[in-house]
Design a protein around this motif. Structure first.
Motif, PDB file in Angstrom:
ATOM      1  N   THR A  60       0.847  -1.202   0.000  1.00  0.00           N
ATOM      2  CA  THR A  60       0.000   0.000   0.000  1.00  0.00           C
ATOM      3  C   THR A  60       0.877   1.245   0.000  1.00  0.00           C
ATOM      4  N   PHE A  61       1.903   1.229   0.831  1.00  0.00           N
ATOM      5  CA  PHE A  61       2.817   2.362   0.914  1.00  0.00           C
ATOM      6  C   PHE A  61       3.513   2.614  -0.428  1.00  0.00           C
ATOM      7  N   ILE A  62       3.979   1.547  -1.060  1.00  0.00           N
ATOM      8  CA  ILE A  62       4.651   1.691  -2.361  1.00  0.00           C
ATOM      9  C   ILE A  62       3.669   2.237  -3.397  1.00  0.00           C
ATOM     10  N   GLY A  63       2.431   1.770  -3.357  1.00  0.00           N
ATOM     11  CA  GLY A  63       1.404   2.287  -4.266  1.00  0.00           C
ATOM     12  C   GLY A  63       1.165   3.772  -4.068  1.00  0.00           C
ATOM     13  N   LEU A  64       1.160   4.203  -2.814  1.00  0.00           N
ATOM     14  CA  LEU A  64       1.008   5.627  -2.516  1.00  0.00           C
ATOM     15  C   LEU A  64       2.167   6.424  -3.097  1.00  0.00           C
ATOM     16  N   ARG A  65       3.370   5.889  -2.922  1.00  0.00           N
ATOM     17  CA  ARG A  65       4.556   6.592  -3.424  1.00  0.00           C
ATOM     18  C   ARG A  65       4.538   6.663  -4.951  1.00  0.00           C
ATOM     19  N   GLN A  66       4.119   5.575  -5.596  1.00  0.00           N
ATOM     20  CA  GLN A  66       4.037   5.578  -7.058  1.00  0.00           C
ATOM     21  C   GLN A  66       3.036   6.634  -7.532  1.00  0.00           C
ATOM     22  N   ALA A  67       1.894   6.695  -6.883  1.00  0.00           N
ATOM     23  CA  ALA A  67       0.873   7.683  -7.256  1.00  0.00           C
ATOM     24  C   ALA A  67       1.420   9.090  -7.059  1.00  0.00           C
ATOM     25  N   TYR A  68       2.104   9.312  -5.954  1.00  0.00           N
ATOM     26  CA  TYR A  68       2.694  10.615  -5.670  1.00  0.00           C
ATOM     27  C   TYR A  68       3.712  11.007  -6.747  1.00  0.00           C
ATOM     28  N   GLU A  69       4.612  10.084  -7.060  1.00  0.00           N
ATOM     29  CA  GLU A  69       5.651  10.354  -8.080  1.00  0.00           C
ATOM     30  C   GLU A  69       5.007  10.662  -9.422  1.00  0.00           C
ATOM     31  N   TYR A  70       3.960   9.917  -9.759  1.00  0.00           N
ATOM     32  CA  TYR A  70       3.283  10.146 -11.041  1.00  0.00           C
ATOM     33  C   TYR A  70       2.669  11.549 -11.097  1.00  0.00           C
ATOM     34  N   LEU A  71       1.982  11.932 -10.033  1.00  0.00           N
ATOM     35  CA  LEU A  71       1.285  13.218 -10.035  1.00  0.00           C
ATOM     36  C   LEU A  71       2.210  14.410  -9.864  1.00  0.00           C
ATOM     37  N   ILE A  72       3.247  14.262  -9.101  1.00  0.00           N
ATOM     38  CA  ILE A  72       4.131  15.380  -8.810  1.00  0.00           C
ATOM     39  C   ILE A  72       5.060  15.692  -9.992  1.00  0.00           C
ATOM     40  N   PHE A  73       5.312  14.701 -10.820  1.00  0.00           N
ATOM     41  CA  PHE A  73       6.193  14.898 -11.965  1.00  0.00           C
ATOM     42  C   PHE A  73       5.507  15.759 -12.967  1.00  0.00           C
TER      43      PHE A  73
END
Length: 192
Positions: free
Chosen positions: A179-192
Motif C-alpha cells: 500500500t505504501f509503495i502504491g502511494l509513493r508511485q501515485a505521488y511520483e506520477y502526479l508530482i512529476f
C-alpha cells in the motif's frame, strides 16, 4: 575512429569478471579520466555524451573481440560482461536479440549521432520518453490512490494528501508495504 575508452573499459571488464553495470563503469572511468566530466555544460547533455562515448567504445570492442578472438561482449545498461564462447548460450530469442543489438550497435557506432545531438535534442528525447510512459488512466488511478477528488490539484495538495496517507500506511508504523509503495508511485506520477 578508434574510441580512446576501449583500453580502460577492457581493463575494467578484466577486473570485473562477473560483469559490471554501465553506471558503475562510468564511475570508474570518471576517476581515471576526469575529462569525461567536461563533455558539456548542460547536465543532461553531459550524461548523454558520457553514455554515448561508453556505448560507442563497447560496440567497437564487441566487434573486434568477436572477429579477432571469438570472445563475446554482452552489452546492456544493467550488465556488461565478457563471455568466452563456452559461456554463450543460444536461446530461442537470439534472432530478435541480434536484430535489436544490431540496431543499437549501428546507432552507437555512428559518430554523427553523437555530434548532432545537442542540448535541445536531449531535452526533446527526454520529453518524448516521459510522454511515452504517461499512460491514459494513470492520472485518475493516482488521484484515487491518494484520495484526491479534485481533477487538477496543486502540487501542495498532492504533497499534503500523500504525507497524510504515507504516515498512516508506512511499514515502520505497522502499515502495509505494498500500500505504501502504491502511494509513493501515485505521488511520483502526479508530482512529476
Amino acid at each position: 575512429m578508434r574510441n580512446p575508452l576501449i583500453s580502460p573499459i577492457l581493463a575494467i571488464l578484466k577486473d570485473n569478471p562477473c560483469g559490471i553495470s554501465e553506471f558503475d563503469m562510468l564511475k570508474k572511468l570518471k576517476v581515471q579520466l576526469p575529462e569525461l566530466n567536461e563533455l558539456a555544460d548542460d547536465a543532461n547533455l553531459q550524461l548523454f555524451r558520457q553514455h554515448f562515448f561508453i556505448m560507442n567504445a563497447l560496440y567497437q570492442l564487441q566487434a573486434s573481440l568477436w572477429q579477432e578472438e571469438s570472445i563475446m561482449l554482452s552489452i546492456s545498461a544493467l550488465h556488461i560482461k565478457l563471455l568466452l564462447t563456452e559461456q554463450v548460450h543460444l536461446s530461442e530469442s537470439t534472432e530478435l536479440n541480434d536484430s535489436v543489438d544490431a540496431k543499437l550497435a549501428a546507432y552507437y557506432l555512428d559518430w554523427t549521432e553523437y555530434e548532432k545531438t545537442d542540448e535541445e535534442e536531449v531535452s526533446r528525447l527526454l520529453n518524448s520518453f516521459y510522454r511515452g510512459i504517461d499512460l491514459k488512466g494513470d492520472r485518475e488511478a493516482a488521484l484515487k490512490t491518494l484520495q484526491i477528488a479534485e481533477p487538477s490539484p496543486s502540487k501542495t495538495a498532492i504533497k499534503q494528501h500523500y504525507r497524510k496517507l504515507a504516515q498512516q500506511h508506512h511499514p515502520d508504523r505497522g502499515g502495509d508495504k505494498e500500500t505504501f509503495i502504491g502511494l509513493r508511485q501515485a505521488y511520483e506520477y502526479l508530482i512529476f
